[in-house]
Design a protein around this motif. Structure first.
Motif, PDB file in Angstrom:
ATOM      1  N   GLU A  48     100.340-103.488 -15.524  1.00  0.00           N
ATOM      2  CA  GLU A  48      99.571-102.313 -15.659  1.00  0.00           C
ATOM      3  C   GLU A  48      99.537-101.947 -13.708  1.00  0.00           C
ATOM      4  O   GLU A  48      98.976-103.137 -13.588  1.00  0.00           O
ATOM      5  N   SER A  66      99.154-103.155 -23.134  1.00  0.00           N
ATOM      6  CA  SER A  66      97.848-103.499 -23.364  1.00  0.00           C
ATOM      7  C   SER A  66      97.495-102.147 -22.107  1.00  0.00           C
ATOM      8  O   SER A  66      98.125-102.037 -21.120  1.00  0.00           O
ATOM      9  N   ARG A  67      96.272-101.219 -21.700  1.00  0.00           N
ATOM     10  CA  ARG A  67      95.664-100.492 -20.151  1.00  0.00           C
ATOM     11  C   ARG A  67      94.696-100.972 -20.303  1.00  0.00           C
ATOM     12  O   ARG A  67      93.822-100.757 -21.271  1.00  0.00           O
ATOM     13  N   LYS A  70      92.742-103.046 -22.796  1.00  0.00           N
ATOM     14  CA  LYS A  70      92.450-102.853 -24.168  1.00  0.00           C
ATOM     15  C   LYS A  70      93.990-102.641 -24.610  1.00  0.00           C
ATOM     16  O   LYS A  70      94.931-102.012 -24.127  1.00  0.00           O
ATOM     17  N   LYS A  71      94.058-103.036 -26.439  1.00  0.00           N
ATOM     18  CA  LYS A  71      95.227-103.403 -26.820  1.00  0.00           C
ATOM     19  C   LYS A  71      96.158-102.066 -27.478  1.00  0.00           C
ATOM     20  O   LYS A  71      94.850-101.375 -28.079  1.00  0.00           O
ATOM     21  N   LEU A  72      96.921-101.493 -27.290  1.00  0.00           N
ATOM     22  CA  LEU A  72      97.604 -99.992 -27.297  1.00  0.00           C
ATOM     23  C   LEU A  72      98.716-100.609 -28.457  1.00  0.00           C
ATOM     24  O   LEU A  72      98.498-100.003 -29.794  1.00  0.00           O
ATOM     25  N   ARG A  73      99.273-101.513 -28.864  1.00  0.00           N
ATOM     26  CA  ARG A  73      99.770-101.318 -29.819  1.00  0.00           C
ATOM     27  C   ARG A  73     100.797-102.801 -29.707  1.00  0.00           C
ATOM     28  O   ARG A  73     100.533-103.567 -28.921  1.00  0.00           O
ATOM     29  N   ALA A  94     100.925 -99.970 -18.030  1.00  0.00           N
ATOM     30  CA  ALA A  94     100.401-100.983 -18.869  1.00  0.00           C
ATOM     31  C   ALA A  94     101.010-102.309 -19.020  1.00  0.00           C
ATOM     32  O   ALA A  94     101.644-101.856 -17.796  1.00  0.00           O
TER      33      ALA A  94
END
Length: 143
Positions: A48, A66-67, A70-73, A94
């Motif tokens: 990112e 993650s961004r 925090k895990k997004l997917r 990300a």
């Protein structure tokens, strides 16, 4: 390392909305410009905030997106990311990390732009795909 077939790459590339309007011949030309790679679990494919120059397609294994920590997917086989890096020099939105050992292939901006220079019809199709994507985003925001 076992290489991916050209047909396997073509099928994977056409799932990316940015490339979905390209003909099989155009997708084949792109597939021939890619590089097959393998990485171990825990390796970072992109961070990112850093400039991106590659489009990735995961063929085996999984990556975590993650961004801000925090895990997004999670993306698995057939998952892709980084397509905007093919057309614009922007920071990555990300971080993507291999959550297992992975096999994937990469298309670089340099290769992609070379194809656009050689085949202006491809550029028009990509621009139309970008316009459709922008219009759908705008529609979602106004709803």
């Amino acid at each position: 390392m076992r290489l991916f077939t050209r047909d396997t790459k073509v099928e994977a590339l056409k799932r990316a909305p940015l490339l979905a309007g390209l003909s099989r011949k155009e997708l084949t030309a792109l597939a021939m410009m890619t590089e097959d790679m393998e990485l171990d679990k825990g390796r970072v494919l992109c961070r990112e905030g850093q400039r991106g120059e590659e489009f990735f397609i995961v063929m085996e294994g999984e990556v975590e997106v993650s961004r801000g920590g925090k895990k997004l997917r999670t993306l698995g086989s057939g998952g892709f990311f980084g397509e905007i890096a093919l057309v614009e020099d922007l920071p990555r939105t990300a971080t993507v990390t291999a959550s297992t050992g992975i096999r994937f292939f990469v298309l670089t901006r340099r290769s992609f732009l070379r194809l656009l220079d050689e085949k202006p019809a491809v550029e028009r199709k990509v621009m139309r795909a970008l316009a459709r994507r922008l219009a759908s985003t705008t529609d979602q925001l106004s709803a």
